[in-house]
Design an enzyme around this catalytic site. Sequence first.
Site, PDB file in Angstrom:
ATOM      1  N   ARG A  92      -0.192   5.166  17.234  1.00  0.00           N
ATOM      2  CA  ARG A  92      -0.573   6.144  16.209  1.00  0.00           C
ATOM      3  C   ARG A  92      -0.271   7.592  16.583  1.00  0.00           C
ATOM      4  NH1 ARG A  92       0.148   2.758  12.341  1.00  0.00           N
ATOM      5  NH2 ARG A  92      -1.479   1.206  12.067  1.00  0.00           N
TER       6      ARG A  92
ATOM      7  N   ASP B 176       0.816  -1.219   0.000  1.00  0.00           N
ATOM      8  CA  ASP B 176       0.000   0.000   0.000  1.00  0.00           C
ATOM      9  C   ASP B 176       0.847   1.266   0.000  1.00  0.00           C
ATOM     10  OD1 ASP B 176      -2.402  -1.292  -0.075  1.00  0.00           O
ATOM     11  OD2 ASP B 176      -2.813  -1.109   2.079  1.00  0.00           O
TER      12      ASP B 176
ATOM     13  N   SER C 201      -4.973  -9.016   7.750  1.00  0.00           N
ATOM     14  CA  SER C 201      -4.358  -7.706   7.923  1.00  0.00           C
ATOM     15  C   SER C 201      -3.791  -7.671   9.334  1.00  0.00           C
ATOM     16  CB  SER C 201      -5.414  -6.614   7.735  1.00  0.00           C
ATOM     17  OG  SER C 201      -4.936  -5.403   8.274  1.00  0.00           O
TER      18      SER C 201
ATOM     19  N   ASP D 255      -7.399   3.742  12.454  1.00  0.00           N
ATOM     20  CA  ASP D 255      -6.081   4.376  12.417  1.00  0.00           C
ATOM     21  C   ASP D 255      -6.070   5.714  11.690  1.00  0.00           C
ATOM     22  OD1 ASP D 255      -4.830   2.430  13.975  1.00  0.00           O
ATOM     23  OD2 ASP D 255      -4.662   1.082  12.265  1.00  0.00           O
TER      24      ASP D 255
HETATM   25  N1  ARG Z   1      -8.417  -2.971  15.955  1.00  0.00           N
HETATM   26  C1  ARG Z   1      -7.155  -2.525  16.452  1.00  0.00           C
HETATM   27  C2  ARG Z   1      -7.192  -1.042  16.696  1.00  0.00           C
HETATM   28  O1  ARG Z   1      -8.050  -0.396  16.205  1.00  0.00           O
HETATM   29  C3  ARG Z   1      -6.034  -2.922  15.572  1.00  0.00           C
HETATM   30  C4  ARG Z   1      -5.900  -2.179  14.292  1.00  0.00           C
HETATM   31  C5  ARG Z   1      -4.808  -2.729  13.485  1.00  0.00           C
HETATM   32  N2  ARG Z   1      -4.506  -1.888  12.395  1.00  0.00           N
HETATM   33  C6  ARG Z   1      -4.208  -2.361  11.199  1.00  0.00           C
HETATM   34  N3  ARG Z   1      -3.935  -1.474  10.310  1.00  0.00           N
HETATM   35  N4  ARG Z   1      -4.218  -3.648  10.903  1.00  0.00           N
HETATM   36  O2  ARG Z   1      -6.389  -0.511  17.384  1.00  0.00           O
END
Ligand code: ARG
Length: 424
Positions: A94, A14, A174, A123
């Site tokens: 983040r 990506d 993912s 995110d």
């Molecule tokens: N659900 C978790 C969160 O919102 C993990 C997110 C993981 N992010 C990803 N880009 N795979 O913090």
Amino acid sequence: MGKKVVLAYSGGLDTSVAIKWLQEKYSMEVVTLTIDLGATKELSKVKEKALRLGVRSAHVIDAREPFVRYFIFPALQAGAMYEGVYPLATALGRPLIAKLLAEVAEEEGAEAVAHGCTGKGNDQVRFELSLQALAPHLKVIAPVREWGMSREEEIEYAHAHGIPVEATKKSPYSTDENLWGRSIECGVLEDPWQEPPEEVFQWIKPPEETPREPLIIEIGIEKGIPFRLDNKYLKGIELIEELNRLGGLHGVGRIDHVENRVVGIKSREIYEAPAAILLHKAHRALEGMVLAKEAMRFKDMVASQYADIVYNGQWFSAFHLDLMAYVLSTQRVVTGVVRIKLSRGTATVVGRKSPLSLYKYDLATYEKGDAFEHKAAEGFIKLQGLPLKTQSQIQGHLLFGHQEIDFSSVLPPKLVPLLEKKGD
Ligand code: ARG
């Protein structure tokens, strides 16, 4: 010379495609920023890849130390577990990445930053809310959210633009990971009824394959910050890495959760977070020794608010700092040692001690040496019972007489025909 954008770059498909896309579509000079929060990737390779794709410069920052110090440990002190189960690994990373993006943008004189998040996840929200708080003048570009390419189209785009696509079989999942945990979503996991296949786990053994012999560990904590494992004084990073290893070996720290995302959907998430689970357990057990009952009750409420703030991307907010002030005040006395037994997928607190413990043996014991004033209980019970006694005397026949509450008085039937009739 074109305008500059700083892209948060992981080295994956990506964000690699995003480099070319930003150069082409926005005619911008791309600077990449790759941040180490404790994931296992080889960062020098990521940097090389960015440079090969024609970026102006490629920054790599090891941010593990500040990640532990300013994000992980405060969240531990706060007892932050989203919806009671998720220790917030990704969510804590983040705001730090956003801060570094803003700093590099300033250093580079860039007018924009970019990230590779989709339009469906948490995110993007965390990055962009953090950036609004820290650097509201920066333009934010979210290529993956904008371009609307399918996976196949992306791979085609990559081939057409000389972007190497790793020939590894493509994983249906993912994932994201840092020191505080690993997350796995998508693929068969999207069916919340399906047990996660063993292949999704990389850190933690299934309980069936763990050692028969339990392992007892001791965690030393000072003012809410862990600093010792057994007799080794360890820096935060090493302590967390070692607990991830030990927990993983003994099958501790797998989490299966249907989670309420910021963007309004529920999603099924699997996490591996051995160190986070062990440290939260130890920390809470120690708080149980040193905090008053009221403080523990109130801190639980703070913890849940705090977890929501982190999850929802509001790290750089006054409300966060307000809550933290309370948390830090409580942590002044959270010093001591906790002993945890790891066995076949479980982690059980089996001992705790503290020089500031409010647990007093002579008050607790049923043996000789009991210093508790038994007689005082009589008066105590009398006064506690006084309002109940009064209530019972005056209202008892109504409150406790045999009757059922009929909720039809507060649950109206369908009102529409009723209203129509009125108009006739
Ligand atoms: N659900 C978790 C969160 O919102 C993990 C997110 C993981 N992010 C990803 N880009 N795979 O913090």
